[in-house]
Write an enzyme that holds these catalytic residues in place. Structure first.
Site, PDB file in Angstrom:
ATOM      1  N   HIS A  77       9.315   4.171  -4.530  1.00 52.67           N
ATOM      2  CA  HIS A  77       8.941   2.802  -4.903  1.00 52.67           C
ATOM      3  C   HIS A  77       9.684   2.315  -6.149  1.00 52.67           C
ATOM      4  O   HIS A  77       9.131   2.313  -7.247  1.00 52.67           O
ATOM      5  CB  HIS A  77       7.436   2.745  -5.190  1.00 52.67           C
ATOM      6  CG  HIS A  77       6.599   3.001  -3.985  1.00 52.67           C
ATOM      7  ND1 HIS A  77       6.327   2.031  -3.057  1.00 52.67           N
ATOM      8  CD2 HIS A  77       5.976   4.112  -3.553  1.00 52.67           C
ATOM      9  CE1 HIS A  77       5.567   2.546  -2.097  1.00 52.67           C
ATOM     10  NE2 HIS A  77       5.342   3.804  -2.374  1.00 52.67           N
TER      11      HIS A  77
ATOM     12  N   GLU B 272      10.035  -0.601  -6.941  1.00 58.96           N
ATOM     13  CA  GLU B 272       9.298  -1.763  -7.455  1.00 58.96           C
ATOM     14  C   GLU B 272       8.242  -1.368  -8.481  1.00 58.96           C
ATOM     15  O   GLU B 272       7.747  -2.224  -9.226  1.00 58.96           O
ATOM     16  CB  GLU B 272       8.646  -2.539  -6.296  1.00 58.96           C
ATOM     17  CG  GLU B 272       7.409  -1.905  -5.667  1.00 58.96           C
ATOM     18  CD  GLU B 272       7.717  -0.883  -4.573  1.00 58.96           C
ATOM     19  OE1 GLU B 272       8.859  -0.390  -4.521  1.00 58.96           O
ATOM     20  OE2 GLU B 272       6.808  -0.574  -3.765  1.00 58.96           O
TER      21      GLU B 272
ATOM     22  N   CYS C  19       8.480   2.591   1.837  1.00 59.06           N
ATOM     23  CA  CYS C  19       7.331   3.452   2.147  1.00 59.06           C
ATOM     24  C   CYS C  19       6.770   3.080   3.524  1.00 59.06           C
ATOM     25  O   CYS C  19       7.440   3.279   4.524  1.00 59.06           O
ATOM     26  CB  CYS C  19       6.291   3.349   1.031  1.00 59.06           C
ATOM     27  SG  CYS C  19       5.115   4.726   0.990  1.00 59.06           S
TER      28      CYS C  19
END
Lengths: 219, 724
Positions: free
Chosen positions: A195, A197, A86
């Site tokens: 994302h 994560e 990002c």
């Protein structure tokens, strides 16, 4: 995998990233302030998401000038792994470590929803635990994810097989050729907008992002 | 230099009687700066002068309440040594004048109220009311407010996980933007605002002070008229990047023992923070404004004391820790300045360029603040709704309702809010009746919601006040979490009108009864009055923000049905259509009495539902509220992308669209077992259908709607409204 997570002022997904790293690596990442100048002790440098310096200039442009970015370039030159997600991807393009730029979303609105990503190749340190061609889910949350580059660059990325992931369920931000993430020519640097994560826990909606970190752990 | 007299005081919002009191306290004509301090401290916004006598009636205590109203935010025990710190606050007036910045700074302000107490903010919510969607101004305000909330919240990295939106012409000139922040802290690391320690340095950190927002608190204490556009200069401009630095800097400083007291500079800026900190501590404070970091040149004491520049905090530090604190603050590239010290005089003394610009005894500034028990006129009890009838078939009525602005999908809005940052969002917007946010490193999670039904409140403010509380309590219960406490945001019209004050008093009465019956105390809140434009008030809107806790986040349930689920409605369905959305959207009427509130039934049914969920027998749950039973089922079908065959024999509109309270739809594998358990507990329950793989919502021969058709109706409104 000795891991540094870089902290620029305004970064806000460093804790999410630490959770994913901890889970897959079984080791604690080190938070590194942007004024540090030495990354020689690390195998992997992660630049997480957020709004570095408020993104009041072009996204990532200020952070790309921070002292630590010289160390990131040295680390990359040594063949170290770099992951930018990002704002991290934006910073890598602003620093010249990856080609192209992330423009304002085509809708001119912030986009926060899950997207599906297609794994373009799995013979890399970042994607070895995905099947080639697999499609996985990842949350996205960005105002400037519209990947753009000149035709020559795009053709080169395709020709050298450096597209890492493509949007597989509709291109919401207007990215050229549905590109969600790209590799450096040596395949040691990955920048991507969504994302992974934030999807490493069944309770939070799935573990589709975990193989990316498991891949790195095995690299 | 302006002459300080009654006329100037009036322009500052102080009436003749209040100005006379100022003269009496001062024993002389106040300086301009002193008048400014009195006027903002005694504004409705800061002094709660019209509402305080009523707010006292709300229950604020429970064994799990650590700090109730009176601090920057409420604090409750959520187990494992942790505390949840939360509050909701309005930014209504600025959001109409300048929607983006009004909403953005609303988010910024409420965040500061929470992290000033030592909490890391983990979730934002909001409660929004807008005018008639057919007006261009409404579209402009919605667009600006949504962008502003997203622009600020996304940048600071706090997930926006929930909220509510209503439309009504009563908000045409007066939209409501209520923002809520929830943070968590260790119970033994909570920071308060009472100053102490004569000689201790008073330290300013954060952004520089400019001329923005001067008299914002006064603006928020008057009605709007055609000149309101001219008030744009009093709207502050937010800088979420600096706020993010301020959060991290404060939390880092709070890991040390440097801080004696801390307070954000919100409404009335340096004035309210210094006066409140010294006043609460029973000490005095001396400020030397020459040291205040300034963004503009030539600022006067008056301007600095009244500026509402954002992203600033005021601290009292231990002197021996001041240099260490400076290093931490400056690491985050924020301004740090010692601007004064604590005294034992009980006075606030403000010096600038060697001149004493203000010298006020603090006790009377607080104790003699105006307090009004304004006249109240009761709202006439609405006549019950007579017989009503529609020829529309059930399916067509459902499609019309679920496409209406008040019931349609809010996806277009929440897709612009980062709801996942922090990596703990277990249930995102629209996935469950309350957002579920896990506490990092534990299995425990908070359940969060905001609720109010203003169309009930305008008909019967007491019932409406109670309903807002019970709906919040239901929404938390419907996830399996235990509701703990609320914050209230009281949005009303001009309190000088008896009928408005009557609405306020009645709403408080209803809320208090509900809070008491449900052990659901009020721990923080905010009052926004004078929500009127050209003499027309808003619908009374006591917005409730609620927090609950669930020990095992994995047990929380959402709305999504799966094929094979049997659907059981818990609670009695009498078919109450008064003030319902069906009545408004299908028959075009806003009439009758709102649905009856039975607090004992709410408690019994909610406790039963929660126990069923925690026993692991419930696959999905949804409370029945706006739009009634059929809308609830349709939302569950859409959430699970699953067909539903309804089998309840009743085909009346009243049964399917009535908004009877204290009801839930539960999805279970074994309906007979649930019905037996309900019967044993004395709770009405009925099986109404089952989820299946048909891809359709059906009921005998009266409803047959494909899921894509239902989804298209539900998702259409916002994207169509904002299509280029």
């Amino acid at each position: 995998m000795r891991t540094a997570i870089l902290l620029f002022p305004g970064i806000n997904r460093e804790r999410d990233m630490a959770i994913a790293v901890r889970q897959s690596f079984g080791a604690e990442p080190k938070m590194v302030w942007h004024k540090e100048t030495d990354l020689s002790g690390f195998d992997l440098v992660i630049i997480p998401g957020g709004f570095s310096f408020g993104d009041y200039l072009r996204c990532g442009a200020m952070a790309a000038q921070s002292p630590v970015m010289r160390a990131v370039k040295d680390h990359a030159a040594r063949g170290g792994y770099v992951l930018g997600v990002c704002n991290g991807f934006q910073i890598l393009t602003e620093a010249g470590l990856l080609p192209g730029a992330l423009l304002r979303n085509a809708s001119l609105r912030f986009l926060s929803m899950d997207t599906m990503l297609k794994v373009e190749r799995n013979d890399t340190a970042f994607a070895s635990k995905y099947e080639a061609g697999a499609i996985f889910r990842a949350p996205m949350a960005h105002g400037d994810g519209n990947y753009s580059a000149d035709t020559e660059t795009l053709d080169r990325l395709e020709g050298e097989n450096l597209v890492a992931f493509r949007y597989a369920d509709g291109n919401r931000n207007g990215a050229a050729r549905d590109i969600a993430g790209i590799y450096s020519p040596n395949l040691r640097i990955l920048g991507l907008m969504p994302h992974p994560e934030d999807l490493v826990d069944p309770l939070l909606g799935g573990t589709d992002g975990k193989p990316l970190f498991d891949s790195l752990a095995a690299a | 230099m302006k002459k300080v007299d009654a006329a100037l005081a009036k322009s500052f919002g102080l009436n003749a009687e209040e100005f006379a009191k100022v003269l009496d306290i001062m024993g002389r004509t106040p300086t301009l700066t002193e008048l400014g301090i009195f006027s903002v401290m005694w504004s409705e916004h800061c002094s709660y002068k019209s509402s305080r006598v009523w707010l006292k009636e709300l229950p604020t205590k429970a064994p799990w309440v650590i700090h109730g109203p009176g601090e920057n935010a409420g604090v409750i025990d959520i187990g494992e040594g942790m505390a949840a710190i939360f509050k909701m606050e309005s930014h209504n007036h600025p959001s109409f004048i300048e929607p983006y910045q009004g909403a953005a700074t609303g988010v910024g302000g409420i965040l500061r109220d929470v992290f000033t107490m030592g909490a890391r903010p983990i979730a934002n919510l909001n409660a929004l009311r807008f005018g008639d969607p057919s007006l261009p101004v409404t579209k402009r305000v919605v667009d600006g407010v949504v962008r502003g909330i997203g622009g600020y919240g996304n940048c600071v990295g706090v997930p926006t996980v929930g909220g509510e939106v209503n439309f009504h012409p009563a908000y045409n000139g007066n939209p409501l933007v209520n923002a809520m922040t929830v943070g968590i802290a260790a119970q033994d690391k909570i920071f308060l605002s009472a100053a102490a320690g004569v000689g201790n340095p008073v330290v300013y950190i954060g952004s520089k002070t400019g001329r923005d927002g001067i008299h914002g608190a006064t603006m928020a204490s008057t009605e709007f008229d055609a000149s309101s556009e001219e008030k744009r200069p009093t709207v502050q401009v937010g800088d979420p990047f600096t706020e993010k630095l301020l959060i991290e800097a404060c939390l880092e400083l709070m890991q040390t023992d440097a801080i004696v007291a801390i307070q954000d500079m919100g409404a009335a800026g340096l004035t309210s923070s210094s006066v409140e900190m010294a006043g609460k501590g029973g000490v005095g404070i001396e400020l030397v404004l020459d040291s205040v970091p300034q963004r503009e040149t030539g600022m006067t004491a008056y301007e600095m004391m009244l500026s509402e520049s954002q992203e600033r905090m005021l601290l009292v530090l231990k002197p021996e820790r001041a240099e260490m604190a400076r290093a931490i603050i400056e690491k985050w590239d924020l301004d740090y300045a010692i601007i004064g010290h604590i005294t034992d005089t009980g006075r606030i003394v403000v010096k600038h360029k060697g001149v004493v610009e203000a010298d006020i005894l603090l006790a009377p500034l607080a104790d003699q603040a105006p307090l009004y028990r304004r006249p109240t006129a009761p709202t006439p009890k609405p006549a019950p709704l007579g017989p009503v009838h529609s020829d529309m078939d059930l399916g067509a009525a459902l499609l019309k309702l679920i496409a209406s602005p008040d019931l349609c999908s809010r996806r277009w809005i929440f897709d612009q809010y980062d709801s996942t940052v922090g990596g703990q969002t277990v249930k995102r917007p629209a996935q469950a009746d309350a957002a579920i946010v896990r506490l990092e490193g534990t299995n425990r999670a908070l359940a969060l919601t905001t609720d109010c039904t203003p169309r009930y409140c305008v008909a019967d403010p007491e019932a409406g006040g109670a309903q807002a509380v019970v709906e919040a309590w239901r929404n938390i219960s419907a996830t399996g979490a235990t509701p703990l406490a609320i914050t209230d945001n009281m949005n009303f019209g001009n309190p000088e009108k008896p009928e408005i004050m009557g609405q306020f008093a009645a709403a408080i009465k209803g809320m208090a009864a509900a809070c008491t019956a449900l052990d659901f105390p009020v721990v923080s809140g905010n009052v926004s009055l004078y929500n009127e434009t050209e003499g027309t008030g808003i619908l009374p809107t006591p917005a409730i923000g609620a927090v609950g806790v669930i020990e095992d986040a994995a047990k929380a349930v959402g709305l999504a049905l799966k094929p094979g689920h049997e659907l059981v409605v818990i609670g009695a369905s009498k078919g109450e259509l008064g003030r319902s959305l069906w009545l408004r959207e299908i028959l075009g009427q806003e009439a009758g009495a709102p649905p009856a509130i039975d607090l004992a039934a709410e408690r019994r049914n909610g406790d039963f539902v929660r126990a069923q969920i925690l026993s692991g027998k419930v696959g999905a749950c949804h409370d029945v509220s706006d739009g009634g039973l059929l809308v609830a089922v349709a939302e569950m079908a859409l959430a699970g992308d699953t067909g539903v065959a309804l089998t309840a024999p009743d085909t009346s509109h009243a049964f399917w669209f009535g908004e009877d309270q204290a009801r839930y739809v539960l999805a279970v594998q074994d309906a007979p077992a649930l019905l037996a358990a309900a019967a044993e507990a004395g709770i009405p329950a009925a099986k109404i259908g089952h989820a299946d793989g048909s891809g359709k919502l059906t009921h005998s021969d009266t409803i047959a709607i494909s899921l894509p058709q239902l989804r298209d109706a539900h998702e259409r409104f916002f994207p169509a409204w904002f299509a280029l």
